[in-house]
Motif scaffolding. Structure first.
Motif, PDB file in Angstrom:
ATOM      1  N   SER A 134       0.749  -1.031  -0.040  1.00 34.07           N
ATOM      2  CA  SER A 134      -0.013   0.047   0.029  1.00 34.07           C
ATOM      3  C   SER A 134       0.987   1.276  -0.068  1.00 34.07           C
ATOM      4  O   SER A 134       1.751   1.469   0.774  1.00 34.07           O
ATOM      5  CB  SER A 134      -0.900  -0.004   1.181  1.00 34.07           C
ATOM      6  OG  SER A 134      -1.793   1.183   1.163  1.00 34.07           O
ATOM      7  N   GLY A 135       0.749   2.109  -0.814  1.00 34.94           N
ATOM      8  CA  GLY A 135       1.256   3.379  -0.823  1.00 34.94           C
ATOM      9  C   GLY A 135       2.605   3.371  -1.567  1.00 34.94           C
ATOM     10  O   GLY A 135       3.402   4.419  -1.725  1.00 34.94           O
ATOM     11  N   LEU A 136       3.078   2.350  -2.093  1.00 33.56           N
ATOM     12  CA  LEU A 136       4.187   2.139  -2.661  1.00 33.56           C
ATOM     13  C   LEU A 136       4.342   2.466  -4.349  1.00 33.56           C
ATOM     14  O   LEU A 136       3.264   1.944  -4.816  1.00 33.56           O
ATOM     15  CB  LEU A 136       4.662   0.793  -2.630  1.00 33.56           C
ATOM     16  CG  LEU A 136       4.922   0.247  -1.208  1.00 33.56           C
ATOM     17  CD1 LEU A 136       5.784  -1.100  -1.057  1.00 33.56           C
ATOM     18  CD2 LEU A 136       5.947   1.418  -0.258  1.00 33.56           C
ATOM     19  N   ASP A 137       5.406   2.756  -4.954  1.00 35.83           N
ATOM     20  CA  ASP A 137       5.368   2.911  -6.178  1.00 35.83           C
ATOM     21  C   ASP A 137       5.336   1.720  -7.079  1.00 35.83           C
ATOM     22  O   ASP A 137       6.042   0.562  -6.236  1.00 35.83           O
ATOM     23  CB  ASP A 137       6.281   3.845  -6.917  1.00 35.83           C
ATOM     24  CG  ASP A 137       7.671   3.648  -6.301  1.00 35.83           C
ATOM     25  OD1 ASP A 137       8.297   2.464  -6.600  1.00 35.83           O
ATOM     26  OD2 ASP A 137       8.589   4.198  -5.634  1.00 35.83           O
TER      27      ASP A 137
ATOM     28  N   LEU B 143      -1.438 -13.131   3.035  1.00 36.14           N
ATOM     29  CA  LEU B 143      -1.274 -11.622   2.210  1.00 36.14           C
ATOM     30  C   LEU B 143      -2.649 -11.020   2.002  1.00 36.14           C
ATOM     31  O   LEU B 143      -3.558 -11.414   1.432  1.00 36.14           O
ATOM     32  CB  LEU B 143      -0.626 -11.836   1.069  1.00 36.14           C
ATOM     33  CG  LEU B 143      -0.506 -10.600  -0.031  1.00 36.14           C
ATOM     34  CD1 LEU B 143       0.365  -9.613   0.824  1.00 36.14           C
ATOM     35  CD2 LEU B 143       0.056 -11.013  -1.243  1.00 36.14           C
ATOM     36  N   ASN B 144      -2.976  -9.963   3.108  1.00 37.66           N
ATOM     37  CA  ASN B 144      -4.058  -9.035   3.166  1.00 37.66           C
ATOM     38  C   ASN B 144      -3.991  -8.084   1.963  1.00 37.66           C
ATOM     39  O   ASN B 144      -2.872  -7.118   2.091  1.00 37.66           O
ATOM     40  CB  ASN B 144      -4.412  -8.676   4.548  1.00 37.66           C
ATOM     41  CG  ASN B 144      -5.680  -7.656   4.465  1.00 37.66           C
ATOM     42  OD1 ASN B 144      -6.145  -7.686   3.354  1.00 37.66           O
ATOM     43  ND2 ASN B 144      -5.856  -7.320   5.456  1.00 37.66           N
ATOM     44  N   SER B 145      -4.642  -8.171   0.896  1.00 37.34           N
ATOM     45  CA  SER B 145      -4.317  -7.134  -0.098  1.00 37.34           C
ATOM     46  C   SER B 145      -5.587  -6.549  -0.930  1.00 37.34           C
ATOM     47  O   SER B 145      -6.396  -7.529  -1.163  1.00 37.34           O
ATOM     48  CB  SER B 145      -3.240  -7.851  -0.996  1.00 37.34           C
ATOM     49  OG  SER B 145      -2.835  -6.746  -2.154  1.00 37.34           O
ATOM     50  N   HIS B 146      -5.460  -5.628  -1.767  1.00 34.03           N
ATOM     51  CA  HIS B 146      -6.635  -5.519  -2.744  1.00 34.03           C
ATOM     52  C   HIS B 146      -5.575  -5.131  -4.136  1.00 34.03           C
ATOM     53  O   HIS B 146      -6.364  -4.732  -4.940  1.00 34.03           O
ATOM     54  CB  HIS B 146      -7.393  -4.395  -2.421  1.00 34.03           C
ATOM     55  CG  HIS B 146      -6.866  -3.016  -2.103  1.00 34.03           C
ATOM     56  ND1 HIS B 146      -6.381  -2.666  -0.764  1.00 34.03           N
ATOM     57  CD2 HIS B 146      -6.501  -2.117  -2.964  1.00 34.03           C
ATOM     58  CE1 HIS B 146      -5.890  -1.427  -1.144  1.00 34.03           C
ATOM     59  NE2 HIS B 146      -5.830  -0.845  -2.432  1.00 34.03           N
TER      60      HIS B 146
END
Length: 377
Positions: A227-230, A254-257
């Motif tokens: 999250s928030g990474l380029d 891994l919790n992700s969207h």
């Protein structure tokens, strides 16, 4: 919650004055060596030592746990202020898997992780990690690592000193060797003595992952690690997750969207929407499960695509054929007819470079399930 103060200490002994004092904003940042039941004891007003029972020691999985899933959730429900967040959620994660937990923001993914870690009580149902209830089992908690949104790092300390501090809390054997190993793993060995405050967001995230696996946990929970990474930093984190599973032999939750990230690294996924699990299967099965079997055939001479389509369109097991870039996209009436299709093309003197089954992307499947929930289906 007010800032949580944990001075450096000798495990199981009262703390001594030190110049290196760290401040944390929540219990999650110092999980697993402080449980939700004891979190409130450690504050700026009560800098007590950590109990011996909460010291972190890596333990091998007992033989009796060999057949137990790494993570298991059965009939989990949870509400906040009368609003149901999770409703009869069930899934299981096997040992060594990279498991993707998908869902839109606010779907309840982080709530699920907090319940699994024993930081929240379930409203109904049962959860187990390594066959244990982490709410009550401190020894099992010591076998788990976690990285929430906050990396839990001190900006004024170097990368090596941050890990050394946590190694003391964890009770890591031979910490210097482990720290060197992890800094190499996350490609920060050349920045080991630099203050973390000078690091990029991606570098801090990688160091945060190193912190989460410092004590060699058997299961590591990563909450939105990209999250928030380029894009470049996202790729670095993605490669690191694969390396954790392969080299460290960890189960990764891994919790992700970030759907592309999940499809690239995960073996199994669950899609959470509207408080319920809408899909749970291997990535291969989910993406292959389309209504009509299809294959893509790449020809050595793309100029022959039109003639190749004419050749196969009359076959009884082909329901459609059309050019797809430099290849053919053939829809089949029978999923087992691919060898017959290839034999027909070869028999007609077409040279074939590649044949692959066509599949839906994880993004298509995800949007389909989330869209149904939003439409009230």
């Amino acid at each position: 919650m007010p800032d949580l103060f944990i001075p450096s200490h000798t495990r199981g002994q009262p703390t001594q004055p030190t110049q290196k004092l760290l401040f944390f904003t929540s219990c999650e940042e110092i999980y697993p060596y402080v449980s939700h039941r004891s979190c409130g004891k450690y504050s700026p007003h009560n800098p007590r030592y950590l109990p011996h029972s909460l010291s972190i020691l890596h333990r091998a999985v007992p033989e009796e746990e060999a057949g137990v899933n790494a993570v298991e959730v059965r009939g989990l429900s949870r509400s906040f202020d009368g609003r149901e967040i999770l409703r009869d959620v069930s899934f299981a994660v096997g040992h060594g898997e990279i498991f993707g937990y998908l869902g839109p923001n606010g779907a309840g993914k982080t709530t699920t992780i907090r319940i699994l870690l024993g930081l929240l009580a379930p409203g109904a149902g049962e959860v187990r990690v390594l066959g244990r209830d982490l709410t009550a089992d401190d020894d099992a908690r010591a076998r788990v690592g976690v990285l929430f949104e906050n990396n839990g790092l001190a900006d004024r300390m170097s990368a090596a000193d941050n890990l050394a501090y946590y190694a003391g809390l964890y009770g890591v054997d031979d910490p210097a060797e482990r720290i060197d190993e992890l800094l190499t793993l996350v490609d920060l060995a050349d920045r080991r003595d630099d203050p973390v405050g000078t690091f990029s967001t991606g570098m801090k995230r990688k160091l945060g992952i190193a912190r989460a696996i410092l004590h060699r946990p058997e299961v590591v929970f990563l909450d939105e690690p990209s999250s928030g990474l380029d894009p470049g930093a996202q790729r670095m984190v993605r490669d690191l997750i694969i390396e954790l599973s392969r080299r460290e032999e960890m189960t990764v939750f891994l919790n992700s969207h970030h759907l592309d990230e999940v499809q690239r690294v995960c073996s199994t996924v669950a899609i959470l929407a509207g408080g319920r699990i809408r899909a749970f299967d291997s990535v291969t099965n989910l993406t292959a499960a389309s209504g009509r079997p299809a294959v893509t055939v790449a020809l050595a001479d793309p100029g022959e695509r039109a003639r190749a389509c004419e050749t196969v369109e009359g076959l009884p097991f082909v329901t459609g054929c059309e050019p797809d870039g430099d290849a053919l996209h053939c829809t089949l009436a029978d999923p087992g007819a691919t060898p017959d299709l290839v034999a027909t093309l070869v028999g007609a003197n077409f040279r074939i470079e590649e044949v692959r089954r066509s599949s839906r992307s994880l993004e298509e499947i995800y949007l389909e399930h989330v869209g149904r929930v939003e439409d009230g289906a």
